[in-house]
Write an enzyme that holds these catalytic residues in place. Structure first.
Site, PDB file in Angstrom:
ATOM      1  N   GLY A 188       0.794  -1.231   0.000  1.00  0.00           N
ATOM      2  CA  GLY A 188       0.000   0.000   0.000  1.00  0.00           C
ATOM      3  C   GLY A 188       0.822   1.276   0.000  1.00  0.00           C
ATOM      4  N   SER A 189       2.086   1.204  -0.442  1.00  0.00           N
ATOM      5  CA  SER A 189       2.881   2.441  -0.420  1.00  0.00           C
ATOM      6  C   SER A 189       2.401   3.439  -1.473  1.00  0.00           C
ATOM      7  CB  SER A 189       4.370   2.147  -0.581  1.00  0.00           C
ATOM      8  OG  SER A 189       4.674   1.733  -1.885  1.00  0.00           O
ATOM      9  N   LYS A 225      -5.068  -8.954  -9.221  1.00  0.00           N
ATOM     10  CA  LYS A 225      -6.124  -9.656  -9.956  1.00  0.00           C
ATOM     11  C   LYS A 225      -6.551  -8.844 -11.164  1.00  0.00           C
ATOM     12  CE  LYS A 225      -6.562 -12.988  -7.031  1.00  0.00           C
ATOM     13  NZ  LYS A 225      -6.278 -14.344  -7.399  1.00  0.00           N
ATOM     14  N   ASN A 279      -3.634   1.882 -14.064  1.00  0.00           N
ATOM     15  CA  ASN A 279      -2.762   0.951 -13.341  1.00  0.00           C
ATOM     16  C   ASN A 279      -1.349   1.523 -13.347  1.00  0.00           C
ATOM     17  OD1 ASN A 279      -1.908  -1.513 -12.083  1.00  0.00           O
ATOM     18  ND2 ASN A 279      -1.081  -2.165 -14.048  1.00  0.00           N
ATOM     19  N   HIS A 332       2.693   0.403 -13.269  1.00  0.00           N
ATOM     20  CA  HIS A 332       3.552  -0.761 -13.509  1.00  0.00           C
ATOM     21  C   HIS A 332       5.015  -0.331 -13.313  1.00  0.00           C
ATOM     22  CE1 HIS A 332       4.520  -4.682 -15.159  1.00  0.00           C
ATOM     23  NE2 HIS A 332       5.506  -4.089 -15.805  1.00  0.00           N
ATOM     24  N   ASP A 337      -1.442  -5.064 -18.875  1.00  0.00           N
ATOM     25  CA  ASP A 337      -0.365  -4.121 -19.206  1.00  0.00           C
ATOM     26  C   ASP A 337      -0.388  -3.625 -20.646  1.00  0.00           C
ATOM     27  OD1 ASP A 337       0.530  -4.540 -16.611  1.00  0.00           O
ATOM     28  OD2 ASP A 337       2.002  -6.054 -17.192  1.00  0.00           O
ATOM     29  N   GLU A 358       7.415   5.846  -8.550  1.00  0.00           N
ATOM     30  CA  GLU A 358       5.970   5.594  -8.679  1.00  0.00           C
ATOM     31  C   GLU A 358       5.176   6.550  -7.783  1.00  0.00           C
ATOM     32  OE1 GLU A 358       4.695   1.472  -8.300  1.00  0.00           O
ATOM     33  OE2 GLU A 358       6.689   0.820  -8.865  1.00  0.00           O
TER      34      GLU A 358
HETATM   35  C1  GRF Z   1       4.209  -1.353  -7.322  1.00  0.00           C
HETATM   36  O1  GRF Z   1       5.526  -1.593  -7.696  1.00  0.00           O
HETATM   37  C2  GRF Z   1       3.325  -1.255  -8.546  1.00  0.00           C
HETATM   38  O2  GRF Z   1       3.968  -0.729  -9.663  1.00  0.00           O
HETATM   39  C3  GRF Z   1       2.987  -2.699  -8.800  1.00  0.00           C
HETATM   40  O3  GRF Z   1       2.831  -3.257  -7.518  1.00  0.00           O
HETATM   41  C4  GRF Z   1       3.612  -2.520  -6.566  1.00  0.00           C
HETATM   42  C5  GRF Z   1       2.699  -2.103  -5.455  1.00  0.00           C
HETATM   43  O4  GRF Z   1       3.409  -1.581  -4.371  1.00  0.00           O
HETATM   44  N1  GRF Z   1       1.836  -2.816  -9.673  1.00  0.00           N
HETATM   45  P1  GRF Z   1       2.642  -0.919  -3.134  1.00  0.00           P
HETATM   46  O5  GRF Z   1       1.653  -1.952  -2.592  1.00  0.00           O
HETATM   47  O6  GRF Z   1       1.935   0.312  -3.623  1.00  0.00           O
HETATM   48  O7  GRF Z   1       3.705  -0.607  -2.145  1.00  0.00           O
END
Ligand code: GRF
Length: 199
Positions: free
Chosen positions: A13-14, A92, A108, A110, A151, A180
């Protein structure tokens, strides 16, 4: 005015936290109104609870059919007046019904520069291991629209991350994740304008 955001997450959940912080700081004017996870021990559910955001643990397994699961999700999205769905480490596929109903409003994130290092098996640390194995000099993160194929939706924004000579998959993953956390709020800001104009 901002948008009502729903975040789907399975992991730590970061990204969710970064989005919540961007709301709090005023960088974006949207708000997270709902967090949904398929994983009851997901850190994302903890992050949401700490921030008084309604959470739901929902997974296909809890329903008799895929269609019932989709209906429950659609009811919740409607009830919370969700404008934009953000997948942030959601492991999912979203049901086709939801993808169709919210077409153009599901994003999303990635941890690579798509279309490179996307698709089957390309999740978590595997992405960064593949980048290191290929001796890439640059990687990064991508936010894209979600369609029915993993993706492959339209790319909205990417940010590059330099691969350092002494990087391993773990150190690279950490720096990409930090990127991110900047990228997702920037894209939400873009959508605040886009959806406002369209409404
Ligand atoms: C991230 O690296 C995101 O790109 C991928 O899953 C990870 C989720 O990390 N889809 P977090 O749970 O937000 O820390």
């Amino acid at each position: 005015m901002g948008l009502n955001l729903c975040v789907f997450a399975s992991g730590s959940g970061s990204n969710l936290l970064a989005i919540i912080e961007a709301c709090k700081s005023g960088f974006i004017s949207s708000r997270v109104v709902l967090v949904i996870s398929n994983n009851s021990s997901s850190g994302a559910l903890e992050v949401a609870k700490k921030n008084n955001i309604p959470t739901f643990h929902l997974s296909q397994k809890l329903f008799n059919t895929e269609s019932e699961f989709a209906e429950r999700l659609l009811d919740l999205l409607n009830e919370y007046r969700v404008d934009l769905i953000l997948l942030a480490g959601y492991m999912k596929m979203l049901s086709t019904k939801v993808v169709k109903k919210y077409s153009g409003r599901i994003l999303n994130i990635h941890p690579a520069l798509l279309p490179k290092y996307g698709g089957k098996g390309m999740y978590g640390i595997h992405v960064h291991e593949a980048v290191i194995a290929a001796k890439e000099k640059v990687t990064g993160a991508t936010v894209h629209l979600v369609n029915e194929v993993y993706d492959s939706g339209e790319i909205i924004l990417q940010k590059q991350v330099v691969v350092l000579p002494d990087d391993d998959a773990t150190s690279l993953q950490k720096r990409v994740l930090e990127t991110e956390h900047e990228l997702y709020p920037e894209v939400i800001k873009m959508f605040e304008e886009k959806i406002r104009v369209r409404n």
